[in-house]
Design an enzyme around this catalytic site. Structure first.
Site, PDB file in Angstrom:
ATOM      1  N   ASN A   4       0.802  -1.233   0.000  1.00  0.00           N
ATOM      2  CA  ASN A   4       0.000   0.000   0.000  1.00  0.00           C
ATOM      3  C   ASN A   4       0.835   1.283   0.000  1.00  0.00           C
ATOM      4  O   ASN A   4       0.341   2.341  -0.355  1.00  0.00           O
ATOM      5  CB  ASN A   4      -1.021   0.000   1.144  1.00  0.00           C
ATOM      6  N   TYR A   5       2.097   1.175   0.411  1.00  0.00           N
ATOM      7  CA  TYR A   5       3.028   2.316   0.308  1.00  0.00           C
ATOM      8  C   TYR A   5       4.385   1.773  -0.154  1.00  0.00           C
ATOM      9  O   TYR A   5       5.368   1.836   0.589  1.00  0.00           O
ATOM     10  CB  TYR A   5       3.208   2.999   1.663  1.00  0.00           C
ATOM     11  N   THR A  36       5.330  -7.569  -4.431  1.00  0.00           N
ATOM     12  CA  THR A  36       5.160  -7.781  -5.875  1.00  0.00           C
ATOM     13  C   THR A  36       4.321  -6.651  -6.476  1.00  0.00           C
ATOM     14  O   THR A  36       4.750  -6.004  -7.423  1.00  0.00           O
ATOM     15  CB  THR A  36       4.533  -9.167  -6.130  1.00  0.00           C
ATOM     16  N   GLY A  61       4.661 -11.127   9.111  1.00  0.00           N
ATOM     17  CA  GLY A  61       5.647 -10.573  10.040  1.00  0.00           C
ATOM     18  C   GLY A  61       5.792 -11.421  11.295  1.00  0.00           C
ATOM     19  O   GLY A  61       6.884 -11.521  11.859  1.00  0.00           O
ATOM     20  N   GLU A  68       5.612  -3.659  11.578  1.00  0.00           N
ATOM     21  CA  GLU A  68       4.286  -3.053  11.677  1.00  0.00           C
ATOM     22  C   GLU A  68       3.352  -3.942  10.875  1.00  0.00           C
ATOM     23  O   GLU A  68       3.534  -4.127   9.676  1.00  0.00           O
ATOM     24  CB  GLU A  68       4.338  -1.624  11.132  1.00  0.00           C
ATOM     25  N   CYS A  94      -3.105   0.480   7.119  1.00  0.00           N
ATOM     26  CA  CYS A  94      -3.112  -0.183   8.422  1.00  0.00           C
ATOM     27  C   CYS A  94      -3.698   0.743   9.479  1.00  0.00           C
ATOM     28  O   CYS A  94      -4.241   0.284  10.474  1.00  0.00           O
ATOM     29  CB  CYS A  94      -1.721  -0.654   8.791  1.00  0.00           C
ATOM     30  N   GLU A 152      -9.541  -7.234   9.970  1.00  0.00           N
ATOM     31  CA  GLU A 152      -9.296  -6.049   9.134  1.00  0.00           C
ATOM     32  C   GLU A 152      -9.735  -6.356   7.720  1.00  0.00           C
ATOM     33  O   GLU A 152      -9.117  -7.231   7.092  1.00  0.00           O
ATOM     34  CB  GLU A 152      -7.820  -5.716   8.935  1.00  0.00           C
TER      35      GLU A 152
HETATM   36  O1  G3H Z   1      -0.609   1.115   6.008  1.00  0.00           O
HETATM   37  C1  G3H Z   1       0.175   1.450   6.881  1.00  0.00           C
HETATM   38  C2  G3H Z   1       0.754   2.787   6.893  1.00  0.00           C
HETATM   39  O2  G3H Z   1       1.798   2.841   7.827  1.00  0.00           O
HETATM   40  C3  G3H Z   1      -0.279   3.846   7.160  1.00  0.00           C
HETATM   41  O3  G3H Z   1       0.244   5.084   6.874  1.00  0.00           O
HETATM   42  O4  G3H Z   1      -1.366   6.527   8.137  1.00  0.00           O
HETATM   43  O5  G3H Z   1       0.153   7.475   6.400  1.00  0.00           O
HETATM   44  O6  G3H Z   1      -1.751   6.032   5.742  1.00  0.00           O
HETATM   45  P1  G3H Z   1      -0.738   6.345   6.784  1.00  0.00           P
END
Ligand code: G3H
Length: 496
Positions: A169-170, A195, A249, A264, A298, A391
């Site tokens: 996601n990042y 991936t 993890g 995390e 998350c 989640e």
């Molecule tokens: O998805 C996990 C990220 O650490 C969340 O970051 O709060 O900037 O969206 P964010």
């Protein structure tokens, strides 16, 4: 455009290369891994399927490159990082394009991720110069039984080879949040991108390549987790692992051995709403917190725990805002875009069906086309429903009505997760008491959970993670403490 201009070197035919020994390479496996565009559900890109031998080679070069990098002056390391940050920002458009195609992140948010990443790298360079440029000085006569005949000098030294594993996601921001602290602290980096997001990460790595970092200091291996996942995390050459992702993890932490871990692993962030809350503020934050990037964060709001007396009013306000969310492709900057994969969509659908069967109130009709799931608010959710605990990592948000604050805190603390939470009230005293009672790494008062700004400490407890992130904490975590004690022949006192 991705894979063109300064990025043409990273592409070989239709397969992106991996990065090792300061060069872009093809894997000897001759195989590639396909990256499926979540919107079209067709192959968008391909990356090299690296082998275990290639991982071995990368670890060797990472080890030797780190030795000389550790001797590179701190100001010079910072200079390299500032340069990489500038190049990253200069090329935000092609990198953002990869994010749109690989992970269906809305176009505007994709650009924001790259710019935020450049800012993170620069801040990290500055913070590193400050905190690594100073140490501690202790004298022995502060401890009983000692004269002042020992001077203790403490400093922070590099840890060695840092293995960075960011999530889909990042793939850029949560990669640089590991890479930059590692490098400023004098470590080398081996990056294993997810991936989905690998091509964005390879473009980002090329920005570091263009900044001229020494050969072998940064490597990026791509491939199947089944082939190189465990091999990487259990590799004897790794001195530290920074991982963001799901419950993989937990498995990594069991296998990793004696290396520091920063992990995390997600959350079930609760939003507790008291009777005196500003409900418009809550509704705005629930939309932003629960539905931005289609809930695939998350730190997304993942359960609303609202006092029964204001629940109807809040649900109405949230419903009105949900109706205004745009749904469609990331290229059009829609609020809700396809979730990352078919298996993710199926998982979300499973939670929705379970809630339906157990009698949750659907505030909107459930709708799905391919990986695109329309935003859904589920009212009257009860603890026997899976959505109360799991989640979804999608645009589905449960509302649990509570009759006391204690009930809300109890639900929050009964979760396996403990990343963030938030509380909405006008009473700061109550907010503080609730914050103290919530078993989460962070509590936001009158705002949705969020990791940023990126220099804030960011940590989860229980199954949400190990250690604390944020720029300063990451730099500290990626160093060891080293002391040198000067033993004087006789006690010595200044001005004595
Ligand atoms: O998805 C996990 C990220 O650490 C969340 O970051 O709060 O900037 O969206 P964010």
């Amino acid at each position: 455009m991705a894979g063109t201009g300064v990025f043409s070197e990273i592409l070989d035919g239709d397969v992106y290369k991996y990065y090792a020994e300061g060069e872009w390479k093809r894997s000897s496996s001759g195989k590639s891994v396909a990256i499926i565009n979540p919107t079209t559900r067709k192959t968008q890109y391909k990356v090299q399927a690296c082998t275990q031998e290639e991982v071995n080679m990368v670890m060797e070069t990472a080890k030797s490159a780190q030795k000389s990098w550790a001797k590179t002056p701190l100001w010079r390391r910072a200079e390299f990082l500032h340069k990489a940050a500038a190049i990253l920002k200069e090329h935000k458009a092609p990198i953002a394009e990869c994010l749109v195609k690989e992970i269906a992140k809305p176009a505007k948010d994709s650009v924001t991720e790259v710019v935020r990443s450049g800012d993170l790298v620069s801040y990290c360079a500055e913070e590193g110069v400050r905190i690594l440029g100073e140490g501690k000085f202790l004298v022995s006569d502060s401890f009983p039984g000692n004269e002042r005949n020992k001077y203790c000098l403490t400093s922070k030294i590099p840890i060695g080879v840092v293995l960075a594993i960011p999530p889909f996601n990042y793939p850029v921001n949560l990669a640089v949040s590991k890479i930059a602290p590692a490098l400023i602290a004098g470590n080398s980096i081996v990056l294993k991108p997810p991936t989905q997001g690998a091509v964005a990460a390879l473009h980002m790595v090329n920005c570091f390549h263009l900044a001229g970092f020494p050969r072998g200091l940064i490597s990026c291996v791509t491939g199947r987790g089944s082939e190189i996942g465990d091999f990487l995390t259990m590799h004897p050459g790794v001195n530290c692992i920074s991982f963001t992702g799901g419950d993989t993890g937990i498995a990594i932490s069991k296998k990793a051995g004696m290396v520091p871990l920063q992990m995390e692993l997600g959350g079930k962030d609760a939003c507790i709403v008291l009777e005196d809350a500003d409900l418009d503020l809550v509704a705005a934050n629930v939309i932003k917190g629960g539905f931005s990037y289609s809930g695939q964060r998350c730190t997304a709001v993942k359960v609303i725990l609202v006092m029964e007396s204001v629940a109807d009013a809040l649900v109405e306000k949230v419903k009105a805002r949900v109706a205004k969310l745009t749904v469609g492709p990331p290229e059009e900057n829609c609020d809700i875009t396809p979730v990352v994969s078919e298996s993710s969509s199926n998982y979300i659908e499973g939670l929705v069906k379970d809630a339906k069967q157990k009698g949750a109130t659907f505030c909107q009709e459930y709708r799905r086309e391919g990986n695109l799931i329309w935003p859904l608010l589920l009212d009257n959710v009860r603890p026997d429903m899976r959505i109360a605990w799991e989640e979804p990592f999608g645009p589905v948000l449960p509302v649990i009505r509570i009759s006391s604050v204690e009930e809300g805190i109890h639900h929050c603390n009964a979760s396996n997760f403990g990343l963030q939470g938030c509380v909405f009230t006008r009473d700061i005293n109550k907010a503080m008491l609730i914050s103290d009672a919530m078993e989460t790494g962070t509590v936001q008062i009158n705002s949705a959970p969020a990791r940023g700004p990126d220099h804030f400490p960011f940590q989860g407890i229980k199954d949400s993670g190990i250690g604390s992130q944020g720029i300063t904490n990451s730099i500290n975590m990626m160093t060891k403490v080293k002391t040198t004690v000067i033993n004087l022949p006789t006690p010595s006192y200044t001005m004595g």
